[in-house]
Design a protein around this motif. Structure first.
Motif, mmCIF file in Angstrom:
data_model
loop_
_atom_site.group_PDB
_atom_site.id
_atom_site.type_symbol
_atom_site.label_atom_id
_atom_site.label_comp_id
_atom_site.label_asym_id
_atom_site.label_seq_id
_atom_site.Cartn_x
_atom_site.Cartn_y
_atom_site.Cartn_z
ATOM 1 N N GLY A 165 0.828 -1.204 0.000
ATOM 2 C CA GLY A 165 0.000 0.000 0.000
ATOM 3 C C GLY A 165 0.856 1.244 0.000
ATOM 4 N N SER A 167 3.581 4.431 -1.534
ATOM 5 C CA SER A 167 3.440 5.750 -2.144
ATOM 6 C C SER A 167 4.519 5.961 -3.195
ATOM 7 C CB SER A 167 3.574 6.860 -1.086
ATOM 8 O OG SER A 167 2.492 6.870 -0.201
ATOM 9 N N ASN A 201 -2.195 8.193 -11.874
ATOM 10 C CA ASN A 201 -2.907 8.434 -10.631
ATOM 11 C C ASN A 201 -4.034 7.435 -10.373
ATOM 12 O OD1 ASN A 201 -3.786 9.611 -8.273
ATOM 13 N ND2 ASN A 201 -3.921 11.669 -9.099
ATOM 14 N N GLN A 202 -4.997 7.360 -11.251
ATOM 15 C CA GLN A 202 -6.136 6.468 -11.030
ATOM 16 C C GLN A 202 -5.765 4.987 -11.090
ATOM 17 O OE1 GLN A 202 -9.540 7.508 -13.406
ATOM 18 N NE2 GLN A 202 -9.775 9.525 -12.457
ATOM 19 N N GLN A 205 -4.117 4.170 -7.813
ATOM 20 C CA GLN A 205 -5.051 4.228 -6.692
ATOM 21 C C GLN A 205 -5.932 2.989 -6.646
ATOM 22 O OE1 GLN A 205 -6.980 7.874 -5.278
ATOM 23 N NE2 GLN A 205 -6.058 8.928 -7.018
ATOM 24 N N ARG A 210 -0.564 5.094 -3.549
ATOM 25 C CA ARG A 210 -0.810 6.531 -3.597
ATOM 26 C C ARG A 210 0.201 7.208 -4.523
ATOM 27 N NH1 ARG A 210 -0.495 7.355 2.732
ATOM 28 N NH2 ARG A 210 1.070 5.761 2.353
ATOM 29 N N LYS A 212 1.808 10.776 -5.890
ATOM 30 C CA LYS A 212 1.981 12.173 -5.503
ATOM 31 C C LYS A 212 3.095 12.800 -6.330
ATOM 32 C CE LYS A 212 0.880 10.431 -0.958
ATOM 33 N NZ LYS A 212 1.276 10.239 0.439
ATOM 34 N N GLY A 244 -2.021 11.148 3.332
ATOM 35 C CA GLY A 244 -2.911 10.127 2.814
ATOM 36 C C GLY A 244 -3.209 10.191 1.328
ATOM 37 N N ALA A 245 -3.739 11.322 0.863
ATOM 38 C CA ALA A 245 -4.305 11.366 -0.477
ATOM 39 C C ALA A 245 -3.254 11.475 -1.577
ATOM 40 C CB ALA A 245 -5.268 12.551 -0.575
ATOM 41 N N SER A 246 -3.626 10.972 -2.759
ATOM 42 C CA SER A 246 -2.829 11.203 -3.958
ATOM 43 C C SER A 246 -3.085 12.642 -4.386
ATOM 44 C CB SER A 246 -3.237 10.239 -5.069
ATOM 45 O OG SER A 246 -2.982 8.903 -4.704
ATOM 46 N N ARG A 247 -2.010 13.411 -4.601
ATOM 47 C CA ARG A 247 -2.220 14.843 -4.751
ATOM 48 C C ARG A 247 -0.978 15.526 -5.330
ATOM 49 N NH1 ARG A 247 -4.861 17.206 0.550
ATOM 50 N NH2 ARG A 247 -6.560 15.881 -0.184
ATOM 51 N N ASP A 262 -5.273 19.176 -5.599
ATOM 52 C CA ASP A 262 -4.780 18.839 -6.925
ATOM 53 C C ASP A 262 -5.559 19.653 -7.967
ATOM 54 O OD1 ASP A 262 -3.751 17.695 -9.150
ATOM 55 O OD2 ASP A 262 -4.352 15.653 -8.707
#
Length: 265
Positions: A165, A167, A201-202, A205, A210, A212, A244-247, A262
């Motif tokens: 999981g 990044s 990105n997608q 995810q 993640r 970034k 946490g978020a992809s950004r 983003d």
């Protein structure tokens, strides 16, 4: 002692095995199963850079990460090993523009680390030349290092990143927004890297990874103060990596990393 249990407790034990994070042995005729200690978390940094690579390694080591580094110059790797002075900093020398050798180096590092929780991709090719003065071969090389290498790194390390999981952090640059007239190759390379971020990105995810990117505005210098500080940038990378978020994020920024959105074109 066997599997961390005193030898006296192993009277009658006949064999032991270890597989998939579980250790199994027989003790006094009884079969015993227990979890192995989880391996230390690992992160691979590609192209640490002369201006903030050392600070980046130190920051992640301070958080208990084992570090794998890929760089083209053995001299730079030797400097990192000397300054870090740490057996948990592993290095491989490889040229990002040689996809096969680069991918092989990543696999070796991943296998040595045992777990890969993150990838930081930082290489770049920059030289002074306008779009009218840039040779086709030079642009091809710049795009290979600036963009294609990042794609190869993600593809190669996905079998480790997905179960962890993890990044992925790509190092972008402000030239993607405002191309420099005399740095066409770097400008187009950073624009391409940002397109890669959006393309990955997608799909990543959906696999629990993640994605970034950190867009660095301006130059970073080791030992500098204020917005150009390499130590400040290393802290920023850590906060983004752990977030946490992809950004998309910018450095320097007056906006806290957790509040950046983003919204960049």
């Amino acid at each position: 002692m066997r599997f961390g249990i005193p030898a006296a407790a192993h009277r009658g034990a006949t064999r032991g095995t270890v597989s998939k994070g579980v250790r199994t042995y027989e003790e006094g005729g009884n079969r015993v199963t227990a979890a192995n200690p989880a391996p230390a978390r690992g992160v691979i940094i590609v192209g640490p850079g002369q201006h903030f690579g050392i600070e980046l390694v130190r920051r992640f080591r301070a958080e208990g990460y084992r570090i794998g580094i890929v760089a083209r110059r053995e001299v730079g790797l030797a400097e990192i090993r000397t300054i870090a002075g740490d057996e948990d900093v592993l290095t491989e020398s490889a040229d990002v523009s040689d996809a096969t050798a680069f991918s092989d180096a990543l696999v070796r590092l991943a296998e040595r680390l045992g777990t890969v929780d993150g990838l930081i991709y930082n290489p770049k090719v920059s030289f002074k030349a306008s779009v009218l003065g840039t040779r086709a071969a030079d642009l091809d090389h710049a795009m290979t290092v600036n963009v294609t290498g990042a794609m190869v790194a993600v593809q190669t390390l996905l079998p480790w990143l997905e179960p962890a999981g993890g990044s992925v952090v790509l190092t972008g640059g402000g030239y993607k927004d405002e191309p420099a007239p005399d740095k066409f190759a770097l400008s187009i390379g950073k624009a391409g890297l940002h397109a890669l971020y959006r393309a990955l990105n997608q799909p990543l995810q959906r696999r629990g990874v993640r994605m970034k990117t950190i867009i660095i505005d301006g130059a970073i210098r080791r030992g500098a103060e204020g917005p150009s500080s390499s130590a400040l940038l290393a802290d920023f990378y850590w906060s983004i990596f752990e977030g946490g978020a992809s950004r998309v994020h910018r450095f320097p920024s007056r906006t806290p990393p957790s509040d950046q959105m983003d919204l960049l074109l």
